[in-house]
Design an enzyme around this catalytic site. Structure first.
Site, PDB file in Angstrom:
ATOM      1  N   LYS A  53     -36.121  55.554  70.274  1.00  0.00           N
ATOM      2  CA  LYS A  53     -35.917  56.179  68.956  1.00  0.00           C
ATOM      3  C   LYS A  53     -36.272  57.660  69.021  1.00  0.00           C
ATOM      4  CE  LYS A  53     -36.560  51.813  66.581  1.00  0.00           C
ATOM      5  NZ  LYS A  53     -37.436  50.852  65.907  1.00  0.00           N
ATOM      6  N   GLN A  97     -43.463  50.580  63.617  1.00  0.00           N
ATOM      7  CA  GLN A  97     -42.814  49.621  64.512  1.00  0.00           C
ATOM      8  C   GLN A  97     -43.432  48.233  64.312  1.00  0.00           C
ATOM      9  OE1 GLN A  97     -40.154  50.451  66.638  1.00  0.00           O
ATOM     10  NE2 GLN A  97     -40.022  48.246  66.969  1.00  0.00           N
ATOM     11  N   ASP A 120     -36.418  52.714  57.355  1.00  0.00           N
ATOM     12  CA  ASP A 120     -36.092  51.380  57.875  1.00  0.00           C
ATOM     13  C   ASP A 120     -35.402  50.537  56.803  1.00  0.00           C
ATOM     14  OD1 ASP A 120     -36.504  50.786  60.519  1.00  0.00           O
ATOM     15  OD2 ASP A 120     -38.660  50.456  60.299  1.00  0.00           O
TER      16      ASP A 120
END
Ligand code: NAP
Length: 288
Positions: A53, A97, A120
């Site tokens: 990422k 995460q 997200d």
């Protein structure tokens, strides 16, 4: 005839080129889109995803920071950091995460990130906005699948889509987004009876099961489009999807490979959401 391979890498690159242009535009206006990635513990897969990422951010000219805590970090300390990032004007997207250690509540973490930086797309506000068809940060994997289908000109209206899987991050939202596009959606899960008889009626089959090569010929209607979300390891420890790609490809109209299918789209949509958040600061809208 073998089904067409939907090349997620190539589609992702087309979108990333456009994202890069928007990053240059925003930089010209004095805003460098910034992503904060928070990692807890030393899960190897998580570390790999986070590296990918950050690299992707760098490649399109975005700013990214990594905050890496040991697995022993307290929930209080983690939430305090998120409050700080919520206030940080150089950060437009915050990503924690997952999974997190058991002593930290994922729900609390997700709800602590302000919806405006929830790139997200997991915050209940963004989920609610998605469900009601309003503008929202959409969860990256489901959104990537929609973009991929659009890019391939795969008609969704009135089509029967069967989604196998009902997780909050993939199955449920991908079904919702497809419903928003006027598909007729059926969800299947581990308690579904006679799964193959349901999936064999699918014009488009989305597999988000998490079981290596689980979907074989008997699950596919000839001429179906197959989207494989799975990321598993086979007996040789090679990355593979939920679909037995070689076994079913000949029956399909189009199919995504693993690797090189949905995976690259997921990271691309994270970049997109972060740039969209940065553009919001300027009151300008950005869409792909
Ligand atoms: P998950 O939370 O484990 O959900 C799996 C779903 O599959 C559940 O809804 C489960 O049903 C269902 N299921 C399990 N066994 C089944 C069976 N025998 N028959 C029918 N349904 C069954 O997984 P996830 O987070 O959604 O991820 C799914 C896969 O996608 C994983 O391989 C993951 O690594 C991959 N993934 C890929 C990306 C990407 O970017 N490519 C992103 C995210 C996830 P129940 O609800 O009844 O338990």
């Amino acid at each position: 005839m073998a089904g067409r391979i939907i090349d997620g890498k190539q589609i992702a690159q087309v979108l990333r080129d456009s994202i890069q242009e928007e990053v240059m535009f925003l930089k010209d206006k004095g805003i460098t889109p910034g992503l904060a990635v928070v990692l807890v513990g030393d899960n190897q897969a998580s570390e790999t995803y986070v590296r990918m990422k950050q690299k992707a951010c760098e490649n399109v000219g975005m700013h990214s920071i990594l905050i890496h805590y040991p697995a022993t970090v307290s929930e209080t300390e983690l939430l305090a950091k998120l409050h700080e990032l919520n206030q940080d004007t150089s950060i437009h997207g915050i990503l924690v995460q997952l999974p997190l250690p058991d002593n930290i509540s994922e729900i609390k973490v997700i709800e602590t990130i302000v919806p405006e930086k929830d790139v997200d797309g997991f915050h209940p506000i963004n989920i609610g906005r998605m469900m009601t068809g309003q503008d929202a940060f959409l969860p990256c994997t489901p959104y990537g699948i929609i973009k991929m289908l659009e890019h391939e000109n795969i008609d969704l209206e009135g089509k029967h889509v069967v989604v196998i899987g009902r997780s909050n991050i993939v199955g449920k939202p991908v079904g919702q987004l497809l419903l928003n596009k006027n598909a007729t959606v059926t969800y299947c899960h581990s308690r579904t009876k006679d799964l193959a008889s349901v999936t064999r009626s699918a014009d488009i089959l989305v597999a988000a099961v998490g079981k290596a090569k689980f979907i074989t010929e008997e699950y596919i209607k000839p001429g179906a489009v197959v989207i494989d979300v799975g990321m598993n390891r086979d007996e040789q420890d090679k990355l593979c999807g939920d679909v037995d790609f070689e076994g079913v490809r000949n029956m399909t109209k189009a199919i995504t490979p693993v690797p090189g299918g949905v995976g690259p789209m997921t990271i691309t949509m994270l970049l997109f959401n972060t740039v969209k958040s940065a553009a919001n600061v300027l009151d300008s809208s950005y869409s792909l």
